[in-house]
Design a protein around this motif. Sequence first.
Motif, PDB file in Angstrom:
ATOM      1  N   TRP A   1      18.431 -44.168  40.070  1.00 29.59           N
ATOM      2  CA  TRP A   1      18.789 -42.752  40.569  1.00 29.59           C
ATOM      3  C   TRP A   1      18.403 -41.887  39.540  1.00 29.59           C
ATOM      4  O   TRP A   1      18.236 -40.613  39.694  1.00 29.59           O
ATOM      5  N   LEU A   2      18.092 -42.150  38.401  1.00 28.29           N
ATOM      6  CA  LEU A   2      17.956 -40.964  37.218  1.00 28.29           C
ATOM      7  C   LEU A   2      16.751 -40.629  37.191  1.00 28.29           C
ATOM      8  O   LEU A   2      15.496 -41.376  37.415  1.00 28.29           O
ATOM      9  N   ARG A   3      16.492 -39.341  36.934  1.00 32.01           N
ATOM     10  CA  ARG A   3      15.266 -38.619  36.952  1.00 32.01           C
ATOM     11  C   ARG A   3      15.055 -38.108  35.576  1.00 32.01           C
ATOM     12  O   ARG A   3      13.836 -37.801  35.020  1.00 32.01           O
ATOM     13  N   PHE A   4      16.230 -37.544  34.882  1.00 33.42           N
ATOM     14  CA  PHE A   4      16.080 -36.512  33.793  1.00 33.42           C
ATOM     15  C   PHE A   4      17.143 -36.992  32.971  1.00 33.42           C
ATOM     16  O   PHE A   4      18.245 -37.535  33.138  1.00 33.42           O
ATOM     17  N   LEU A   5      16.795 -37.028  31.622  1.00 30.20           N
ATOM     18  CA  LEU A   5      17.653 -36.930  30.325  1.00 30.20           C
ATOM     19  C   LEU A   5      17.560 -35.750  29.753  1.00 30.20           C
ATOM     20  O   LEU A   5      16.796 -35.166  29.423  1.00 30.20           O
ATOM     21  N   LEU A   6      19.061 -35.122  29.434  1.00 28.04           N
ATOM     22  CA  LEU A   6      19.263 -33.847  28.866  1.00 28.04           C
ATOM     23  C   LEU A   6      19.834 -34.351  27.411  1.00 28.04           C
ATOM     24  O   LEU A   6      20.930 -34.906  27.207  1.00 28.04           O
ATOM     25  N   ARG A   7      19.118 -33.690  26.404  1.00 32.26           N
ATOM     26  CA  ARG A   7      19.431 -33.898  25.186  1.00 32.26           C
ATOM     27  C   ARG A   7      19.258 -32.616  24.332  1.00 32.26           C
ATOM     28  O   ARG A   7      18.234 -31.555  24.733  1.00 32.26           O
ATOM     29  N   ASP A   8      19.721 -32.356  23.073  1.00 26.06           N
ATOM     30  CA  ASP A   8      19.330 -31.096  22.275  1.00 26.06           C
ATOM     31  C   ASP A   8      18.246 -31.415  21.337  1.00 26.06           C
ATOM     32  O   ASP A   8      17.560 -32.594  21.413  1.00 26.06           O
ATOM     33  N   ARG A   9      17.990 -30.740  20.308  1.00 27.84           N
ATOM     34  CA  ARG A   9      16.900 -30.905  19.552  1.00 27.84           C
ATOM     35  C   ARG A   9      17.097 -31.383  18.254  1.00 27.84           C
ATOM     36  O   ARG A   9      16.239 -31.145  17.229  1.00 27.84           O
ATOM     37  N   ASP A  10      18.187 -32.259  18.127  1.00 31.87           N
ATOM     38  CA  ASP A  10      18.392 -32.868  16.786  1.00 31.87           C
ATOM     39  C   ASP A  10      17.461 -33.590  16.299  1.00 31.87           C
ATOM     40  O   ASP A  10      16.678 -34.349  17.181  1.00 31.87           O
ATOM     41  N   ALA A  11      17.170 -33.733  15.190  1.00 29.97           N
ATOM     42  CA  ALA A  11      16.022 -34.449  14.672  1.00 29.97           C
ATOM     43  C   ALA A  11      16.274 -35.958  14.969  1.00 29.97           C
ATOM     44  O   ALA A  11      15.261 -36.875  14.663  1.00 29.97           O
ATOM     45  N   LYS A  12      17.500 -36.326  14.876  1.00 27.98           N
ATOM     46  CA  LYS A  12      17.749 -37.786  15.094  1.00 27.98           C
ATOM     47  C   LYS A  12      17.128 -38.285  16.315  1.00 27.98           C
ATOM     48  O   LYS A  12      16.936 -39.642  16.514  1.00 27.98           O
ATOM     49  N   PHE A  13      17.041 -37.439  17.333  1.00 28.09           N
ATOM     50  CA  PHE A  13      16.329 -38.011  18.490  1.00 28.09           C
ATOM     51  C   PHE A  13      14.863 -38.058  18.558  1.00 28.09           C
ATOM     52  O   PHE A  13      14.209 -36.779  18.439  1.00 28.09           O
ATOM     53  N   THR A  14      14.312 -38.977  17.897  1.00 32.07           N
ATOM     54  CA  THR A  14      12.807 -39.201  17.635  1.00 32.07           C
ATOM     55  C   THR A  14      12.052 -39.386  19.076  1.00 32.07           C
ATOM     56  O   THR A  14      12.562 -39.550  20.095  1.00 32.07           O
ATOM     57  N   ALA A  15      10.639 -39.404  18.763  1.00 31.35           N
ATOM     58  CA  ALA A  15       9.739 -39.768  19.984  1.00 31.35           C
ATOM     59  C   ALA A  15       9.920 -41.269  20.422  1.00 31.35           C
ATOM     60  O   ALA A  15       9.819 -41.560  21.673  1.00 31.35           O
ATOM     61  N   ALA A  16      10.398 -41.946  19.378  1.00 33.32           N
ATOM     62  CA  ALA A  16      10.593 -43.409  20.117  1.00 33.32           C
ATOM     63  C   ALA A  16      11.778 -43.528  21.037  1.00 33.32           C
ATOM     64  O   ALA A  16      11.801 -44.208  21.772  1.00 33.32           O
ATOM     65  N   PHE A  17      12.785 -42.672  20.740  1.00 40.04           N
ATOM     66  CA  PHE A  17      14.061 -42.462  21.461  1.00 40.04           C
ATOM     67  C   PHE A  17      13.476 -41.800  22.958  1.00 40.04           C
ATOM     68  O   PHE A  17      14.006 -42.699  23.769  1.00 40.04           O
TER      69      PHE A  17
END
Length: 242
Positions: free
Chosen positions: A122-138
């Motif tokens: 059912w998931l369509r979106f992941l909502l996150r902030d712009r923290d540098a720890k969230f990388t492209a691999a994430f």
Amino acid sequence: MSGVVAQARPAHRLTADLTSHLGVGIGAGSGWKILSQAGVDPAPRRAGPTWRQFLTAQAHTILACDFFTVDTVFLKRIYVLFFIELATRQVHVAGVTAHPPGTWVAQQARNPLMALDQRFGWLRFLLRDRDAKFTAAFDRVFTAAGIDVLRTPPQAPRVNAFAERWVGTVRRECTDRMPIVGEQHLSSVPTEYTAHYNGHRPHRSLGQQPPNPPPQVIDLTAARIQRRPILGGLINEYTQAA
């Protein structure tokens, strides 16, 4: 001047236009005053739903994530990565570490997808902030599963209000009320509290029901109530005795 106002441009765009076309310097406050006198908001809403309307309509398809930190009694900072389902308010603690490199964060991203099991589709979106720890691999962990990643605007914590609200709750009810010794100690505390939060703690938005309520229905007129302390007695849960 009237042509610029009629186009309902934000104040910073108005000041840039006046400077480039007329060669006259004007501050953002003056631009806001001109727009306000003309009855135009500084940043009028474009066509389409508002952010609140979008979250309300798409809540059952959105998973939000964030970090919160806990300082130990030895003044060591530890990071906790968690995910929360907007529709049910159910929380998943993905990992606890004192050093969250991008590779570690990307690895922990797979944990909530496995925990969601059948609801994953059912998931369509992941909502996150712009923290540098969230990388492209994430991000690739979710985009590979067909989930679009929504990044919040800079310095806008209210956009991820569900996650921010849970951070405040877990701090007030748990981590701020007990000394944390180290990473190993903290790894068990959010897990135990999250089980209480998901299975027993009532939510006003859910009709005073927890995100994952127990199957039994308690008849207070005939039932015997049993108290079960968790987190060393910091919180008590009450259930119907067998």
